[in-house]
Motif scaffolding. Structure first.
Motif, PDB file in Angstrom:
ATOM      1  N   ALA A 193      42.746  36.539  45.560  1.00 39.97           N
ATOM      2  CA  ALA A 193      44.148  36.910  45.748  1.00 39.97           C
ATOM      3  C   ALA A 193      44.408  37.363  47.191  1.00 39.97           C
ATOM      4  CB  ALA A 193      44.518  38.033  44.780  1.00 39.97           C
ATOM      5  N   PRO A 194      45.531  36.904  47.781  1.00 38.28           N
ATOM      6  CA  PRO A 194      46.690  36.267  47.151  1.00 38.28           C
ATOM      7  C   PRO A 194      46.589  34.748  46.996  1.00 38.28           C
ATOM      8  CG  PRO A 194      47.159  36.634  49.447  1.00 38.28           C
ATOM      9  CD  PRO A 194      45.791  37.218  49.199  1.00 38.28           C
ATOM     10  N   VAL A 195      45.447  34.138  47.344  1.00 31.94           N
ATOM     11  CA  VAL A 195      45.275  32.723  47.033  1.00 31.94           C
ATOM     12  C   VAL A 195      45.272  32.566  45.514  1.00 31.94           C
ATOM     13  CG1 VAL A 195      43.673  30.760  47.140  1.00 31.94           C
ATOM     14  CG2 VAL A 195      43.990  32.237  49.139  1.00 31.94           C
ATOM     15  N   ARG A 196      46.076  31.638  45.002  1.00 39.01           N
ATOM     16  CA  ARG A 196      46.171  31.421  43.565  1.00 39.01           C
ATOM     17  C   ARG A 196      45.102  30.419  43.121  1.00 39.01           C
ATOM     18  NH1 ARG A 196      49.970  28.565  42.161  1.00 39.01           N
ATOM     19  NH2 ARG A 196      50.506  27.704  44.194  1.00 39.01           N
ATOM     20  N   VAL A 197      44.527  30.660  41.944  1.00 34.70           N
ATOM     21  CA  VAL A 197      43.505  29.761  41.406  1.00 34.70           C
ATOM     22  C   VAL A 197      43.855  29.431  39.962  1.00 34.70           C
ATOM     23  CG1 VAL A 197      41.059  29.354  41.036  1.00 34.70           C
ATOM     24  CG2 VAL A 197      41.794  30.892  42.881  1.00 34.70           C
ATOM     25  N   ASN A 198      43.965  28.138  39.670  1.00 33.46           N
ATOM     26  CA  ASN A 198      44.317  27.663  38.334  1.00 33.46           C
ATOM     27  C   ASN A 198      43.464  26.439  37.987  1.00 33.46           C
ATOM     28  OD1 ASN A 198      46.869  29.344  37.665  1.00 33.46           O
ATOM     29  ND2 ASN A 198      47.306  28.544  39.714  1.00 33.46           N
ATOM     30  N   ALA A 199      43.629  25.971  36.763  1.00 33.94           N
ATOM     31  CA  ALA A 199      42.927  24.758  36.328  1.00 33.94           C
ATOM     32  C   ALA A 199      43.881  23.858  35.561  1.00 33.94           C
ATOM     33  CB  ALA A 199      41.725  25.101  35.455  1.00 33.94           C
TER      34      ALA A 199
END
Length: 222
Positions: A151-157
């Motif tokens: 964070a604040p880099v967003r990580v999703n899949a």
């Protein structure tokens, strides 16, 4: 919603299938796209990056420099019964899906978002798919913990269902029946198309308020 024009994207595993579709769509939107691949020589904007080899990840990161977004689609399936498991291939499957992306997060300077790829098998246990299922399930937890740490880099899949992306072409004449069967197992009555998954990945990059999530693009298959 984040405007993607002019932003820089690294697509790992972007030489074919879903990865190539994401790279092509990103270019249409004005993004500067770099493709990481084991064999990048024939790929536009290609750099050598092997998710099972940390040295290549570090070298690619230094060469590419800062990027706004990373999408990683690496996969080394080992679909066999438990009695036939090969330890090295099990480890390689985890390297491609989980360990490699962790090392990408370590080495690559990411400014906005990172998207991993999981899959519906993680939520649909069955014979012969234990390695794929466990690695895909592990991605769900990886993005939660990476989101908290980056964070604040967003990580999703993104977790696709059965997608007609070229991955099933090897079935030959049996492909049509396979896709028809897969369509019958969804709630929407069809199999997935390439654009379904590509647009999900693009949406995640744009959506500044989505973080630590696995987005299921499977027609309700779960």
């Amino acid at each position: 919603m984040n405007e993607l024009n002019g932003q820089r994207l690294l697509v790992i595993g972007g030489g074919r299938g879903i990865g190539a579709g994401i790279a092509a769509r990103a270019r249409e939107l004005g993004m500067d796209v770099v493709v990481g691949a084991r064999e990048p020589s024939t790929i536009e904007g290609g750099v050598r990056l092997d998710l099972t080899d940390e040295a290549t990840i570090a070298t690619a990161a230094a060469r590419v420099g800062a990027v706004d977004h990373v999408v990683t689609l690496g996969s080394l399936p080992h679909d066999v019964p438990i009695a036939e498991l090969d330890r090295d291939r099990v480890v390689a499957a985890f390297e491609a899906k989980v360990i490699g992306p962790l090392l990408v997060a370590k080495h690559v300077e990411i400014r906005r978002s990172m998207t991993l790829f999981s899959g519906v098998v993680g939520w649909r246990p069955g014979p012969g798919s234990v390695v794929k299922g466990v690695t895909n399930g592990a991605v769900d937890f990886a993005v939660r913990h990476l989101a908290a740490n980056l964070a604040p880099v967003r990580v999703n899949a993104v977790a696709p269902g059965v997608i007609d992306s070229g991955a099933w072409d090897g079935k030959g004449d049996a492909k049509s029946a396979f896709l028809t069967g897969a369509a019958g197992q969804t709630l929407v009555g069809r199999h997935g198309e390439l654009d379904d998954v590509v647009e999900a990945a693009i949406w995640i990059m744009r959506s500044d308020y989505v973080d630590g999530q696995t987005i299921h693009v499977d027609g309700g298959r779960r």
